[in-house]
Design an enzyme around this catalytic site. Structure first.
Site, PDB file in Angstrom:
ATOM      1  N   CYS A  79       1.834   1.332   1.792  1.00  0.00           N
ATOM      2  CA  CYS A  79       0.854   2.288   2.314  1.00  0.00           C
ATOM      3  C   CYS A  79       1.008   2.426   3.837  1.00  0.00           C
ATOM      4  CB  CYS A  79      -0.549   1.893   1.867  1.00  0.00           C
ATOM      5  SG  CYS A  79      -1.638   3.299   1.771  1.00  0.00           S
ATOM      6  N   HIS A 177      -0.875   0.426  -3.368  1.00  0.00           N
ATOM      7  CA  HIS A 177      -1.272  -0.956  -3.065  1.00  0.00           C
ATOM      8  C   HIS A 177      -0.891  -1.870  -4.226  1.00  0.00           C
ATOM      9  CE1 HIS A 177      -3.787  -0.647   0.638  1.00  0.00           C
ATOM     10  NE2 HIS A 177      -3.655   0.624   0.332  1.00  0.00           N
ATOM     11  N   GLU A 179      -0.801  -5.022  -4.345  1.00  0.00           N
ATOM     12  CA  GLU A 179      -1.458  -6.340  -4.292  1.00  0.00           C
ATOM     13  C   GLU A 179      -2.779  -6.341  -5.060  1.00  0.00           C
ATOM     14  OE1 GLU A 179      -1.409  -4.133  -1.979  1.00  0.00           O
ATOM     15  OE2 GLU A 179      -3.319  -4.082  -0.901  1.00  0.00           O
TER      16      GLU A 179
HETATM   17  N1  GLN Z   1      -4.157   6.551   5.583  1.00  0.00           N
HETATM   18  C1  GLN Z   1      -3.737   5.304   6.144  1.00  0.00           C
HETATM   19  C2  GLN Z   1      -2.864   5.498   7.363  1.00  0.00           C
HETATM   20  O1  GLN Z   1      -2.630   6.541   7.799  1.00  0.00           O
HETATM   21  C3  GLN Z   1      -3.032   4.444   5.132  1.00  0.00           C
HETATM   22  C4  GLN Z   1      -3.982   4.011   4.045  1.00  0.00           C
HETATM   23  C5  GLN Z   1      -3.689   2.689   3.450  1.00  0.00           C
HETATM   24  O2  GLN Z   1      -2.900   1.884   3.957  1.00  0.00           O
HETATM   25  N2  GLN Z   1      -4.367   2.408   2.369  1.00  0.00           N
HETATM   26  O3  GLN Z   1      -2.394   4.559   7.909  1.00  0.00           O
END
Ligand code: GLN
Length: 197
Positions: A79, A177, A179
């Site tokens: 992410c 994610h 995890e």
């Molecule tokens: N939207 C977040 C960002 O721009 C990422 C979201 C996340 O890691 N769950 O960093």
């Protein structure tokens, strides 16, 4: 046994530590350059990439981590961590930095504001057995990759779906994610990538 760090400036650090330990690695939290020096591989967790970029600078961690990544440290960004490993960020903040470890263009918050979060079962190259339950939280997607980067999963498992997981040698990035949900197969894959580095 390999030692894998989890960048611990923000995000789901404990969950990654647990999954790594379940997968046969020693897991340590990394906040400082001296801790970074001891790891054989690193997970950059989710969180908020603009904040992570700022925190890396305040903890004097950006340059040491960039140096290790450039020298071939096995790494996995999830992410916000995926955004950190990219070479170009779309819809980012002007001052946010990334490591350019993977030759790819990433779009922040790509799945749209109204859909803050969704889940789906993904087919991922390199993961045997059942599909992987992927949890997306204000997730990025990969808009395009260079020749050296392999696409290992796409949203909707569709041939033309947005790219949500990539790999180049022993560096991996996922939009979702891994995890959460208790399926440790991607952590097992990463541990084996570090073991075989
Ligand atoms: N939207 C977040 C960002 O721009 C990422 C979201 C996340 O890691 N769950 O960093």
């Amino acid at each position: 046994m390999v030692t894998i760090g989890v960048l611990a400036l923000q995000g789901d650090v404990d969950e990654h530590v647990r999954a790594l330990e379940n997968s046969g690695a020693r897991a340590v939290k990394v906040r400082r350059p001296c801790e970074l020096a001891k790891v054989d591989g690193l997970i950059i967790p989710g969180g908020e990439s603009t904040t992570m970029s700022n925190l890396l600078a305040s903890f004097d961690m950006f340059e040491p981590l960039k140096d290790r990544l450039d020298a071939g440290l096995p790494a996995w960004g999830t992410c916000a961590g995926m955004i950190m490993l990219s070479s170009t960020i779309l819809d980012g903040r002007d001052d946010q930095k990334c490591f350019a470890t993977l030759d790819m263009v990433v779009r922040r918050n790509a799945f749209g504001r109204q859909v803050d979060s969704y889940e789906e079962d993904l087919v991922i190259d390199g993961i045997e057995g059942d599909d992987f339950r992927a949890v997306f939280i204000r997730a990025p997607w990969v808009e395009s990759v260079g020749d050296t980067v392999s696409v290992i999963a796409r949203a909707g498992n569709a041939e033309d779906g947005p790219i949500v997981a990539v790999r180049q040698g022993n560096v991996m990035a996922t939009s979702f994610h891994p995890e959460v949900g208790g399926d440790d197969r991607l952590h097992e894959l990463f541990v084996s990538m570090v073991e075989n580095r």
